[in-house]
Design a protein around this motif. Structure first.
Motif, PDB file in Angstrom:
ATOM      1  N   LEU A   8       0.857  -1.188   0.000  1.00 54.44           N
ATOM      2  CA  LEU A   8       0.000   0.000   0.000  1.00 54.44           C
ATOM      3  C   LEU A   8       0.888   1.231   0.000  1.00 54.44           C
ATOM      4  O   LEU A   8       1.958   1.235   0.601  1.00 54.44           O
ATOM      5  CB  LEU A   8      -0.891   0.025   1.236  1.00 54.44           C
ATOM      6  CG  LEU A   8      -1.883  -1.119   1.391  1.00 54.44           C
ATOM      7  CD1 LEU A   8      -2.466  -1.117   2.793  1.00 54.44           C
ATOM      8  CD2 LEU A   8      -2.984  -1.016   0.344  1.00 54.44           C
ATOM      9  N   LYS A   9       0.435   2.285  -0.667  1.00 57.18           N
ATOM     10  CA  LYS A   9       1.223   3.515  -0.708  1.00 57.18           C
ATOM     11  C   LYS A   9       0.299   4.708  -0.555  1.00 57.18           C
ATOM     12  O   LYS A   9      -0.825   4.706  -1.059  1.00 57.18           O
ATOM     13  CB  LYS A   9       1.964   3.644  -2.036  1.00 57.18           C
ATOM     14  CG  LYS A   9       3.074   2.656  -2.199  1.00 57.18           C
ATOM     15  CD  LYS A   9       3.867   2.913  -3.460  1.00 57.18           C
ATOM     16  CE  LYS A   9       5.040   1.969  -3.487  1.00 57.18           C
ATOM     17  NZ  LYS A   9       5.234   1.232  -4.643  1.00 57.18           N
ATOM     18  N   PHE A  10       0.810   5.717   0.115  1.00 58.70           N
ATOM     19  CA  PHE A  10       0.108   6.987   0.159  1.00 58.70           C
ATOM     20  C   PHE A  10       0.647   7.855  -0.973  1.00 58.70           C
ATOM     21  O   PHE A  10       1.855   7.917  -1.203  1.00 58.70           O
ATOM     22  CB  PHE A  10       0.292   7.685   1.510  1.00 58.70           C
ATOM     23  CG  PHE A  10      -0.532   7.059   2.589  1.00 58.70           C
ATOM     24  CD1 PHE A  10      -1.892   7.349   2.695  1.00 58.70           C
ATOM     25  CD2 PHE A  10       0.032   6.173   3.490  1.00 58.70           C
ATOM     26  CE1 PHE A  10      -2.661   6.766   3.678  1.00 58.70           C
ATOM     27  CE2 PHE A  10      -0.738   5.591   4.473  1.00 58.70           C
ATOM     28  CZ  PHE A  10      -2.085   5.884   4.577  1.00 58.70           C
ATOM     29  N   ILE A  11      -0.249   8.493  -1.669  1.00 60.52           N
ATOM     30  CA  ILE A  11       0.094   9.363  -2.781  1.00 60.52           C
ATOM     31  C   ILE A  11      -0.146  10.806  -2.343  1.00 60.52           C
ATOM     32  O   ILE A  11      -1.252  11.150  -1.895  1.00 60.52           O
ATOM     33  CB  ILE A  11      -0.786   9.050  -4.017  1.00 60.52           C
ATOM     34  CG1 ILE A  11      -0.662   7.582  -4.424  1.00 60.52           C
ATOM     35  CG2 ILE A  11      -0.476   9.992  -5.164  1.00 60.52           C
ATOM     36  CD1 ILE A  11       0.683   7.168  -4.931  1.00 60.52           C
ATOM     37  N   ASP A  12       0.891  11.627  -2.449  1.00 62.22           N
ATOM     38  CA  ASP A  12       0.737  13.056  -2.187  1.00 62.22           C
ATOM     39  C   ASP A  12       0.255  13.719  -3.465  1.00 62.22           C
ATOM     40  O   ASP A  12       0.926  13.673  -4.496  1.00 62.22           O
ATOM     41  CB  ASP A  12       2.064  13.680  -1.752  1.00 62.22           C
ATOM     42  CG  ASP A  12       2.471  13.254  -0.352  1.00 62.22           C
ATOM     43  OD1 ASP A  12       1.591  13.185   0.518  1.00 62.22           O
ATOM     44  OD2 ASP A  12       3.665  13.003  -0.146  1.00 62.22           O
ATOM     45  N   ILE A  13      -0.919  14.319  -3.381  1.00 60.08           N
ATOM     46  CA  ILE A  13      -1.485  15.011  -4.522  1.00 60.08           C
ATOM     47  C   ILE A  13      -1.106  16.482  -4.391  1.00 60.08           C
ATOM     48  O   ILE A  13      -1.345  17.084  -3.341  1.00 60.08           O
ATOM     49  CB  ILE A  13      -3.017  14.820  -4.558  1.00 60.08           C
ATOM     50  CG1 ILE A  13      -3.321  13.312  -4.674  1.00 60.08           C
ATOM     51  CG2 ILE A  13      -3.630  15.591  -5.715  1.00 60.08           C
ATOM     52  CD1 ILE A  13      -4.736  12.944  -4.371  1.00 60.08           C
TER      53      ILE A  13
END
Length: 136
Positions: A8-13
């Motif tokens: 799982l990864k968090f994406i910085d928008i």
């Protein structure tokens, strides 16, 4: 490849701050795939659970555009709960991860950016079938 919750990864928008209101932009370099389908969940009744499936090939990025909700994720062995509540943070869910969405706050909106169009054959809708699929 056997995916796990470690994938799982968090994406910085990107967020452009402006006193008139902020803007976040999602372009081709934000996600590791081309977006083929966009949909959103809203007006989710109190106590309702969405999701309840995994995908064989599809990747998804979930974003809480408004409000908050919890995402329960299971890789067949381990489980994790993640709360999404920021419109400039996405949760990238790879294929073969079971997901359930719950505890939606009033007025919440969940945006989903998918790596492919809808294909029923890509879904695993029974948790026992999912566990068997992961045991391959």
């Amino acid at each position: 490849m056997k995916t796990t919750i470690d994938d799982l990864k968090f994406i910085d928008i990107p967020k452009i701050i402006d006193h008139r209101g902020n803007i976040s932009v999602i372009e081709n370099d934000v996600l590791p795939y081309d977006i083929k389908r966009v949909y959103y969940l809203y007006d989710v009744p109190s106590g309702a659970v969405r999701g309840g499936h995994a995908h064989k090939n599809l990747y998804q990025c979930l974003i809480a555009l408004s409000g908050s909700f919890d995402v329960l994720l299971n890789d067949g062995v381990n489980e994790i709960r993640i709360t999404l509540n920021k419109p400039n943070k996405g949760l990238l869910i790879p294929n073969a991860i079971w997901r359930e969405l719950e505890d939606f706050s009033s007025g919440s909106v969940c945006l989903v950016l998918a790596s492919d169009v809808y294909k029923e054959e890509d879904y695993i809708r029974d948790f026992h079938d999912f566990k068997s699929y992961k045991a391959y």
